[in-house]
Scaffold this motif. Structure first.
Motif, mmCIF file in Angstrom:
data_model
loop_
_atom_site.group_PDB
_atom_site.id
_atom_site.type_symbol
_atom_site.label_atom_id
_atom_site.label_comp_id
_atom_site.label_asym_id
_atom_site.label_seq_id
_atom_site.Cartn_x
_atom_site.Cartn_y
_atom_site.Cartn_z
ATOM 1 N N ALA A 132 29.078 -45.306 -8.959
ATOM 2 C CA ALA A 132 28.417 -44.136 -8.371
ATOM 3 C C ALA A 132 27.447 -44.599 -7.284
ATOM 4 C CB ALA A 132 27.659 -43.364 -9.443
ATOM 5 N N ASN A 133 27.227 -43.737 -6.282
ATOM 6 C CA ASN A 133 26.251 -44.112 -5.254
ATOM 7 C C ASN A 133 24.826 -43.902 -5.780
ATOM 8 O OD1 ASN A 133 25.343 -41.436 -4.746
ATOM 9 N ND2 ASN A 133 26.996 -41.119 -3.263
ATOM 10 N N GLN A 135 22.066 -42.262 -4.802
ATOM 11 C CA GLN A 135 21.475 -40.920 -4.893
ATOM 12 C C GLN A 135 22.056 -40.125 -6.059
ATOM 13 O OE1 GLN A 135 22.114 -38.405 -1.491
ATOM 14 N NE2 GLN A 135 20.990 -36.697 -2.376
ATOM 15 N N LYS A 136 23.384 -40.112 -6.173
ATOM 16 C CA LYS A 136 24.021 -39.365 -7.265
ATOM 17 C C LYS A 136 23.659 -39.957 -8.628
ATOM 18 C CE LYS A 136 26.249 -36.003 -5.385
ATOM 19 N NZ LYS A 136 25.883 -34.628 -5.692
ATOM 20 N N GLU A 139 20.236 -38.704 -9.405
ATOM 21 C CA GLU A 139 20.299 -37.259 -9.615
ATOM 22 C C GLU A 139 20.817 -36.922 -11.012
ATOM 23 O OE1 GLU A 139 22.972 -33.604 -7.829
ATOM 24 O OE2 GLU A 139 22.401 -35.211 -6.451
ATOM 25 N N TYR A 140 21.910 -37.554 -11.400
ATOM 26 C CA TYR A 140 22.482 -37.255 -12.713
ATOM 27 C C TYR A 140 21.721 -37.923 -13.853
ATOM 28 C CZ TYR A 140 26.364 -34.453 -11.154
ATOM 29 O OH TYR A 140 27.116 -33.440 -10.648
ATOM 30 N N THR A 143 18.962 -35.567 -14.921
ATOM 31 C CA THR A 143 19.329 -34.186 -15.244
ATOM 32 C C THR A 143 18.825 -33.780 -16.619
ATOM 33 O OG1 THR A 143 21.116 -32.591 -15.294
ATOM 34 C CG2 THR A 143 21.587 -34.732 -16.258
ATOM 35 N N SER A 153 31.018 -33.216 -15.936
ATOM 36 C CA SER A 153 30.526 -33.271 -14.561
ATOM 37 C C SER A 153 31.395 -34.203 -13.716
ATOM 38 C CB SER A 153 29.088 -33.773 -14.540
ATOM 39 O OG SER A 153 29.055 -35.120 -14.948
ATOM 40 N N ILE A 155 30.451 -36.564 -11.792
ATOM 41 C CA ILE A 155 29.956 -37.948 -11.798
ATOM 42 C C ILE A 155 30.553 -38.750 -12.957
ATOM 43 C CG2 ILE A 155 27.834 -37.563 -13.113
ATOM 44 C CD1 ILE A 155 27.803 -39.728 -10.057
#
Length: 181
Positions: A132-133, A135-136, A139-140, A143, A153, A155
């Motif tokens: 995953a990058n 930022q993601k 973000e996840y 959550t 999801s 991701i």
């Protein structure tokens, strides 16, 4: 029913269990976990809904979030459960069902991974490790959505891919069915 019972008991000298026995259309009855259906004049075999529910309950038990089991142990138990179920019910027409059960089981496994990762940093690091990058991943990892919701999801679908799950020991229900069938 009365005439059949009379014939079986008097002529064939067999005992009939009146509680379990019934006379009805084959597609309305359950027999050893199977039921039958009629499609364009042909008769087919399918798995009865009670048997499907029992199988799903077993998978839920194995992939329960509240028990502290390792992923290796879960994979081993899932493999045993899946192989046994497919070996028994493999004669039925369950191609579509096996695909649906596969999707649902993989989602349960992703939920287990997410629960095991617990801390935000661990979630972030594992998501990064799986591709995953940045930022993601943050973000996840941050959550507040529940385990079941996040398990579906994008991701987790792109990091904990079907191929990855198979490399760590997941036995695909649909692939197993195709081998047997």
């Amino acid at each position: 029913m009365a005439s059949l019972t009379k014939f079986l008991e008097e002529k064939l000298k067999l005992r009939v269990n009146r509680d379990k026995s019934a006379v009805d259309r084959p597609w309305k009855r359950k027999f050893l976990g199977f039921t039958f259906y009629q499609f364009y004049g042909k008769i087919g075999i399918r798995v009865h809904q009670k048997s499907i529910n029992k199988f799903k309950a077993k998978i839920k038990e194995i992939t329960s979030r509240s028990t502290g089991k390792s992923i290796d142990y879960r994979m081993q138990k899932l493999k045993q459960c899946i192989i046994g179920w497919i070996n028994y019910f493999g004669i039925a027409d369950i191609s579509k069902l096996t695909k649906e059960l596969d999707e649902w089981t993989r989602r349960r496994l992703r939920m287990c991974f997410w629960k095991q990762w617990k801390k935000i940093k661990t979630k972030h690091d594992n998501l990064k490790r799986l591709g995953a990058n940045e930022q993601k991943a943050w973000e996840y990892a941050n959550t507040r959505k529940g385990y079941w919701r996040i398990s579906n999801s994008p991701i987790l679908s792109t990091t904990l891919t079907n191929t990855y799950l198979e490399t760590i020991g997941y036995t695909s229900i649909h692939k197993r069915y195709k081998q047997v069938h």
